[in-house]
Design a protein around this motif. Structure first.
Motif, mmCIF file in Angstrom:
data_model
loop_
_atom_site.group_PDB
_atom_site.id
_atom_site.type_symbol
_atom_site.label_atom_id
_atom_site.label_comp_id
_atom_site.label_asym_id
_atom_site.label_seq_id
_atom_site.Cartn_x
_atom_site.Cartn_y
_atom_site.Cartn_z
ATOM 1 N N SER A 83 -14.648 -1.987 -12.671
ATOM 2 C CA SER A 83 -13.499 -1.213 -13.157
ATOM 3 C C SER A 83 -12.255 -2.083 -13.037
ATOM 4 N N SER A 85 -9.101 -1.521 -13.655
ATOM 5 C CA SER A 85 -7.969 -0.858 -12.992
ATOM 6 C C SER A 85 -8.289 -0.452 -11.567
ATOM 7 N N GLY A 86 -9.558 -0.134 -11.315
ATOM 8 C CA GLY A 86 -9.941 0.377 -10.006
ATOM 9 C C GLY A 86 -9.483 1.800 -9.780
ATOM 10 N N LYS A 87 -9.086 2.486 -10.859
ATOM 11 C CA LYS A 87 -8.538 3.834 -10.734
ATOM 12 C C LYS A 87 -9.353 4.894 -11.460
ATOM 13 N N THR A 109 -12.844 -5.616 -9.690
ATOM 14 C CA THR A 109 -11.595 -5.044 -10.173
ATOM 15 C C THR A 109 -10.473 -6.081 -10.120
ATOM 16 N N ASN A 111 -7.503 -5.099 -9.281
ATOM 17 C CA ASN A 111 -6.548 -4.482 -8.367
ATOM 18 C C ASN A 111 -7.161 -4.367 -6.974
ATOM 19 N N ASP A 113 -5.867 -3.522 -4.284
ATOM 20 C CA ASP A 113 -5.367 -2.389 -3.511
ATOM 21 C C ASP A 113 -5.698 -1.051 -4.168
ATOM 22 N N SER A 114 -6.585 -1.059 -5.127
ATOM 23 C CA SER A 114 -6.916 0.158 -5.868
ATOM 24 C C SER A 114 -7.749 1.122 -5.020
ATOM 25 N N PRO A 115 -7.782 2.388 -5.418
ATOM 26 C CA PRO A 115 -8.629 3.361 -4.712
ATOM 27 C C PRO A 115 -10.098 2.939 -4.698
ATOM 28 N N THR A 123 -15.028 -6.288 -2.249
ATOM 29 C CA THR A 123 -14.314 -6.346 -3.523
ATOM 30 C C THR A 123 -14.329 -7.760 -4.066
ATOM 31 N N TYR A 312 -8.809 9.268 -15.652
ATOM 32 C CA TYR A 312 -8.143 9.144 -14.351
ATOM 33 C C TYR A 312 -7.879 10.486 -13.677
#
Length: 312
Positions: A83, A85-87, A109, A111, A113-115, A123, A312
């Motif tokens: 993903s 965006s990681g979102k 990902t 990101n 720091d993404s969820p 990661t 999202y």
């Protein structure tokens, strides 16, 4: 404009991909394909299909929502969630649900720091330059291919890519699409994985119908909706693609406009990058020819808002 941003990110790949490949090689992380499930949506689903192909079909590919509904199937497995965006909501829910079932979850990902990253065991970060405006995914996709190849222990040295990009542009310039035509991408193996990506790009950038179909499946149903005088057929053919070649020849003999898309490299990862460049340039070139300035998904704010609510 989002099409200018797309062109910027397409060009950036010539420098960003070799740099990212070196970073992945230094990390030296690989996993057992037979114990791995790849999942993702949209472009990321095409990346997952690519991973299965280069694993020799030892790795599994699943839709993330279907996997979310069958979490027990991940028991003892390594689940790789792709993903950019990681979102994406479903991916995050999946990572949380299988946290104590799967052996581990790896997020691919851009990101860190993404969820999704926060809810995964590990990661793999996609580091590339991003345009300032929202645009169709290009370097995000090819970076994901490199990440998947790295995890499968199949990452080669990436050669100079400027010539590859110029060749892709020249190929795309030769392709024509009628005003009301749609695009059908046909492929087998790696060709099908890249066909899925090609369909995503045409839909996002041009806002017209585009489909991807396995070469074997075409004649069973989809063929009957093909309009030979209007629709464009793109045959995505690996060097071993005898089936794709035969299907393309038959379609051409029966009046369809068929363009064959094939890379020159014998390495499956580099071949996939070559073909990705051609697919990106195809969508971008067709949009420019129609005097578009924005990608269709950016211009249609209502559908973009709906898409965001669904994802999202």
């Amino acid at each position: 404009m989002s099409l200018d941003a797309m062109a910027e990110e397409i060009q950036n790949q010539t420098e960003d991909l070799p740099r990212l490949a070196l970073e992945f090689k230094r990390n030296g992380r690989s996993i057992d394909a037979s114990e791995t499930i790849f999942t993702g949506s949209g472009d990321s689903y095409a990346s997952a299909l690519f991973a299965r192909e280069i694993s020799g079909w030892n790795a599994r590919v699943e839709d993330p929502y279907e996997l979310l509904n069958h979490p027990a199937s991940t028991r003892g497995k390594v689940v790789v969630v792709i993903s950019t965006s990681g979102k994406t909501r479903t991916n995050i829910l999946l990572a949380r649900k299988i946290a104590r079932i799967a052996r581990k979850t790896i997020a691919i990902t851009s990101n860190a720091d993404s969820p999704l990253a926060r809810n995964s065991s590990e990661t793999l970060v996609l580091r590339y330059r991003k345009a300032e405006r929202l645009t169709a995914g290009t370097v995000s996709f090819t970076s994901s291919l490199l990440a998947c190849a790295s995890l499968m222990g199949r990452l080669p040295k990436i050669p100079l890519l400027q010539g590859t990009l110029e060749h892709a542009h020249q190929w795309a310039q030769r392709v024509r699409l009628s005003k009301n035509g749609s695009v059908l991408f046909v492929g087998t193996g790696l060709g099908h994985a890249l066909a899925e990506y090609g369909a995503c790009k045409v839909q996002e950038v041009l806002g017209i119908r585009a489909d991807a179909v396995y070469s074997e499946q075409l004649g069973h149903a989809r063929l009957f909706s093909v309009r030979p005088s209007k629709d464009l057929i793109v045959s995505v053919k690996p060097k071993s693609g005898r089936k794709a070649r035969a299907v393309a020849r038959s379609l051409s003999e029966h009046g369809s406009t068929v363009h064959t898309l094939e890379g020159s490299s014998i390495n499956p990862v580099i071949w996939s990058i070559e073909v990705s460049f051609q697919l990106q340039m195809l969508a971008h070139t067709l949009a420019r020819r129609r005097r578009m300035k924005e990608c269709a998904f950016v211009a249609d704010r209502s559908k973009l808002a709906l898409s965001s609510s669904l994802i999202y």
